[in-house]
Motif scaffolding. Sequence first.
Motif, PDB file in Angstrom:
ATOM      1  N   GLY A  79       0.821  -1.207   0.000  1.00  8.72           N
ATOM      2  CA  GLY A  79       0.000   0.000   0.000  1.00  8.72           C
ATOM      3  C   GLY A  79       0.852   1.253   0.000  1.00  8.72           C
ATOM      4  N   PRO A  80       0.400   2.303  -0.682  1.00  8.23           N
ATOM      5  CA  PRO A  80       1.212   3.515  -0.800  1.00  8.23           C
ATOM      6  C   PRO A  80       1.418   4.243   0.515  1.00  8.23           C
ATOM      7  CG  PRO A  80      -0.974   3.877  -1.688  1.00  8.23           C
ATOM      8  CD  PRO A  80      -0.875   2.419  -1.390  1.00  8.23           C
ATOM      9  N   LEU A  81       0.512   4.068   1.477  1.00 11.09           N
ATOM     10  CA  LEU A  81       0.656   4.776   2.743  1.00 11.09           C
ATOM     11  C   LEU A  81       1.877   4.303   3.526  1.00 11.09           C
ATOM     12  CD1 LEU A  81      -3.059   4.978   3.949  1.00 11.09           C
ATOM     13  CD2 LEU A  81      -1.680   6.764   2.891  1.00 11.09           C
ATOM     14  N   LEU A  82       2.385   3.108   3.204  1.00 13.54           N
ATOM     15  CA  LEU A  82       3.571   2.614   3.905  1.00 13.54           C
ATOM     16  C   LEU A  82       4.797   3.450   3.575  1.00 13.54           C
ATOM     17  CD1 LEU A  82       3.036  -1.217   3.379  1.00 13.54           C
ATOM     18  CD2 LEU A  82       2.668   0.081   5.480  1.00 13.54           C
ATOM     19  N   ALA A  83       4.819   4.044   2.370  1.00 11.53           N
ATOM     20  CA  ALA A  83       5.959   4.868   1.971  1.00 11.53           C
ATOM     21  C   ALA A  83       5.829   6.304   2.438  1.00 11.53           C
ATOM     22  CB  ALA A  83       6.112   4.836   0.447  1.00 11.53           C
ATOM     23  N   LEU A  84       4.701   6.638   3.057  1.00  6.28           N
ATOM     24  CA  LEU A  84       4.460   8.006   3.489  1.00  6.28           C
ATOM     25  C   LEU A  84       4.916   8.184   4.924  1.00  6.28           C
ATOM     26  CD1 LEU A  84       3.114  10.702   2.641  1.00  6.28           C
ATOM     27  CD2 LEU A  84       1.027   9.847   3.696  1.00  6.28           C
ATOM     28  N   GLU A  85       5.774   9.164   5.145  1.00  8.86           N
ATOM     29  CA  GLU A  85       6.284   9.418   6.484  1.00  8.86           C
ATOM     30  C   GLU A  85       5.686  10.676   7.084  1.00  8.86           C
ATOM     31  OE1 GLU A  85      10.478   9.507   6.308  1.00  8.86           O
ATOM     32  OE2 GLU A  85      10.687   7.432   5.624  1.00  8.86           O
ATOM     33  N   ALA A  86       4.738  11.275   6.407  1.00  4.42           N
ATOM     34  CA  ALA A  86       4.110  12.499   6.896  1.00  4.42           C
ATOM     35  C   ALA A  86       2.622  12.271   7.071  1.00  4.42           C
ATOM     36  CB  ALA A  86       4.362  13.634   5.910  1.00  4.42           C
ATOM     37  N   ALA A  87       1.940  13.324   7.456  1.00  3.37           N
ATOM     38  CA  ALA A  87       0.497  13.243   7.615  1.00  3.37           C
ATOM     39  C   ALA A  87      -0.184  13.306   6.261  1.00  3.37           C
ATOM     40  CB  ALA A  87       0.004  14.385   8.499  1.00  3.37           C
ATOM     41  N   THR A  88      -1.346  12.684   6.177  1.00  5.49           N
ATOM     42  CA  THR A  88      -2.162  12.800   4.973  1.00  5.49           C
ATOM     43  C   THR A  88      -3.042  14.041   5.075  1.00  5.49           C
ATOM     44  OG1 THR A  88      -3.880  11.415   5.967  1.00  5.49           O
ATOM     45  CG2 THR A  88      -2.198  10.310   4.637  1.00  5.49           C
ATOM     46  N   ASN A  89      -3.773  14.303   4.047  1.00  3.04           N
ATOM     47  CA  ASN A  89      -4.708  15.428   4.021  1.00  3.04           C
ATOM     48  C   ASN A  89      -6.074  14.892   3.644  1.00  3.04           C
ATOM     49  OD1 ASN A  89      -6.077  17.800   3.846  1.00  3.04           O
ATOM     50  ND2 ASN A  89      -4.947  18.610   2.107  1.00  3.04           N
ATOM     51  N   PHE A  90      -6.907  14.695   4.634  1.00  4.05           N
ATOM     52  CA  PHE A  90      -8.237  14.127   4.396  1.00  4.05           C
ATOM     53  C   PHE A  90      -9.133  15.103   3.657  1.00  4.05           C
ATOM     54  CE2 PHE A  90     -12.170  11.831   5.847  1.00  4.05           C
ATOM     55  CZ  PHE A  90     -11.803  10.603   5.359  1.00  4.05           C
ATOM     56  N   TRP A  91      -8.729  16.361   3.589  1.00  5.95           N
ATOM     57  CA  TRP A  91      -9.474  17.335   2.802  1.00  5.95           C
ATOM     58  C   TRP A  91      -9.175  17.182   1.311  1.00  5.95           C
ATOM     59  CZ3 TRP A  91     -13.281  20.566   4.329  1.00  5.95           C
ATOM     60  CH2 TRP A  91     -13.442  20.761   5.701  1.00  5.95           C
ATOM     61  N   GLY A  92      -8.056  16.558   0.971  1.00  6.10           N
ATOM     62  CA  GLY A  92      -7.699  16.365  -0.432  1.00  6.10           C
ATOM     63  C   GLY A  92      -8.251  15.057  -0.970  1.00  6.10           C
ATOM     64  N   ARG A  93      -7.587  14.530  -1.972  1.00  7.33           N
ATOM     65  CA  ARG A  93      -8.020  13.288  -2.597  1.00  7.33           C
ATOM     66  C   ARG A  93      -7.392  12.103  -1.877  1.00  7.33           C
ATOM     67  NH1 ARG A  93     -10.824  14.213  -7.009  1.00  7.33           N
ATOM     68  NH2 ARG A  93     -10.695  12.040  -7.660  1.00  7.33           N
ATOM     69  N   ILE A  94      -8.163  11.028  -1.791  1.00  4.90           N
ATOM     70  CA  ILE A  94      -7.735   9.817  -1.095  1.00  4.90           C
ATOM     71  C   ILE A  94      -7.426   8.754  -2.134  1.00  4.90           C
ATOM     72  CG2 ILE A  94      -8.396   8.034   0.541  1.00  4.90           C
ATOM     73  CD1 ILE A  94     -10.312  10.042   1.788  1.00  4.90           C
ATOM     74  N   ALA A  95      -6.219   8.214  -2.093  1.00  3.56           N
ATOM     75  CA  ALA A  95      -5.841   7.141  -3.016  1.00  3.56           C
ATOM     76  C   ALA A  95      -6.559   5.861  -2.616  1.00  3.56           C
ATOM     77  CB  ALA A  95      -4.332   6.943  -3.009  1.00  3.56           C
ATOM     78  N   ILE A  96      -7.349   5.301  -3.537  1.00  6.76           N
ATOM     79  CA  ILE A  96      -8.130   4.096  -3.262  1.00  6.76           C
ATOM     80  C   ILE A  96      -7.393   2.842  -3.718  1.00  6.76           C
ATOM     81  CG2 ILE A  96     -10.280   2.890  -3.738  1.00  6.76           C
ATOM     82  CD1 ILE A  96     -10.596   5.263  -1.902  1.00  6.76           C
ATOM     83  N   GLY A  97      -6.921   2.840  -4.973  1.00  6.15           N
ATOM     84  CA  GLY A  97      -6.257   1.660  -5.507  1.00  6.15           C
ATOM     85  C   GLY A  97      -6.276   1.712  -7.022  1.00  6.15           C
ATOM     86  N   PRO A  98      -5.749   0.687  -7.680  1.00  5.74           N
ATOM     87  CA  PRO A  98      -5.695   0.680  -9.146  1.00  5.74           C
ATOM     88  C   PRO A  98      -6.998   0.176  -9.759  1.00  5.74           C
ATOM     89  CG  PRO A  98      -4.574  -1.244  -8.283  1.00  5.74           C
ATOM     90  CD  PRO A  98      -5.027  -0.459  -7.089  1.00  5.74           C
TER      91      PRO A  98
END
Length: 758
Positions: A375-394
């Motif tokens: 999952g892409p969130l594993l490579a993320l070391e910062a906070a997400t932005n729930f106000w923006g777009r959420i990556a769902i999948g391919p």
Amino acid sequence: MTELPTNPSHDRTDLATVTYLHGALSAADPGPTPAAPALGGTTGASDKAAVVESARHVLEGEVTVSELEVAKETDLDTFDDRPLIPAWMKSPEGWAMYSGMFYRARIRDYRRWVRRQRTDRGHAAQFVRGRRRIGDWVKGFEGIQLQAVAHQAHIAASQARSAARTARFTPGLMKNKKAVAQQSADRAQTVAMKAIAEHKKLRTQHRRAYGVRVGVAYGPPMAAITTGFLTAGWIGATAGSLATFAGGAVAGRHQVTEETDWSTDWRSIGDGDAMTAPVLDAAFRAAKVIGADESLAIVKMPMLDARGAWSAMVDLPPGIPAKKAMRSVSEIASAFGVEDAQINLAKAKGKGARSGRLEIYVARELPFTEGAAPGPLLALEAATNFWGRIAIGPDVRGLPISISVVERSGLVGGEPGAGKSASGNVILLAAALDPRVILWLADGKAGGDLEPFADLCEYFEGDADPEAFHDMLVEAVADMKARYALLKKLGKRKVTEELANKYPLLRQKLLWVDELMFYTTDDEHGKKITKLLRNLVSRGRAAGIVTFCATQKPGSDVVDTSLRDLLSIRWALRCTTPEASDTILGKGAAAAGYSAKSIEPEMRGAGLLWAEGSNPVLTRADYYTDDQVELLASRAYDLRKAAGTLPEGPTTLADQLRAKGEDDANVLAVLVDVFDAYDQTAKEDGAEADLDWLPGTVLVNALQAAGLTISPEKLGRLVVREADEKKKRAWEDSTSALNGFPLAAVLRTIQTKYGLTA
């Protein structure tokens, strides 16, 4: 026991967040972030400054995102009419596919040859025509000229004989007539002699040419048969005869002016055949999308992509909309020789789109059956932005799908084991990793899927208790009203990201309900829960409240249609019937070609996502293992701790009493603490039963030690005991029985006076 939630600390500032999307690299440093205004709260100035500094230190300017490899997009329009052959075609798998195509082509060629022999285009018929053609060529055209010259010589000879007879029988007395007759006879004889000489010459030439053509036409076959016989006997003679037969068949070929298909073998993309214009036409005709005399117009040529799948863009004949083809997915898939889930038909979008333009994508194998990528969130070391777009999948083409949940609500449904929990984790983790989002979660199956998020929630109902969930919704409606009151005071119509960062009360809230069916079908609270949810979904979106419901089959008996129709995001995982799919996506979706029944059981986590655009998209949610969910939840905990947005946890009964700020409430709070302390000590000494009574002297001494001056008489007036509760009891080493107070009397007083329960 129902524990009431407490408000988290609101001392925080605007958070520096990073929105992760598939294929994104680390962004360039945009420069220093201006300091945000301080937020209001209940903590002291020093604590507030520490929290703000901690949040800035963690979330501003020190965000790192690990770089990912980005596949370069290829503009397929730059190619000509040759299909794109990716590198994998040269791999062993690609060569195996080539070999399979070659083998099937040879088999079909043989079958076509066998069927062709029974027609006038078979090799036997060709040999007969060739023999006739060779015979005509051997005879040549000299015979016609020879006959013409012979005829002329015959006429000239006849005329010469007639003239000679006339000259012979003319009387000598008629000297002039006889001289004229004699001259005519001489001229006729000269002409006849020339004609006869020409005939002899042409006959000689004809015989010579005929002999040459006979030698050319029949000499090689006879030589081949004779040489073969002399060299290898009858086997050689047979080979020579076959060579002669082949030569005659070649000579008997003729140009085919009409189109003829000698093969009845169906071209199947599922068997490895290439996608071509005739294959597309035949498939759409077989599916009765177009007529027998109609054909498709190729807009973008069929070609292979790097995944080994075929794609094309076509225009349907005038008067046929793309939706007609989309409703015939099963028929077209059958014509292509693939599963329904392998074919994706979509109306063309963007520039040049039109009602009859169709995008076709046929996967080489059943999609979403291979192992999911990390999952892409594993490579993320910062906070997400729930106000923006959420990556769902391919999607089926491997393209990333993302959605926005701002001012929206959603419904996730599917049969058991379809992957609802894994799909829900995509949205839950994105919300958890944004420290600004308030989480209220309810687990209707009490299965533990939401337990990793429990420490991050302001309100968590994990026991599948309809009454507790009803209380949660009551609190949520009260919070929604408070939000609208603040918006009205600020003169704003709805919550924005700027307002949410400035006012803690307006932070985004995610209300996630798993297995909604268990709550809405409860006899006592079901209708009340439905009414409260409908209120939240219809009015809460502008107040920053995002509601998601997940259930197995959201029929009208589970989710009232007045509530279901308000949920704008629909995610239909695999369903057992088209009707069940329609209960999620909406009536008529299956008839339009969008049925979750076509999703195979092997495609775990795949579903039709209808969030944006006019049509659902087949998407598989990014998958996170249980350990990865735990890891990301722990990371979310650290982010919230640094930002000061962690919930303070459930408040004890004593703390709730102290929050009242009254003297009597403080006395009762000390009594509750004393009973808890003595009960814990008794259990450490091995006591099995709960401690339910304490002497009045013990309680009065504890109150005085806590700084509260109260007499036994005043304590007796505050904690009213019934007659049987005033009986004296023995206490430890005391020689006589003592007056005391039971715990039941203390709890009864608290409930009567303040409405609080343990």
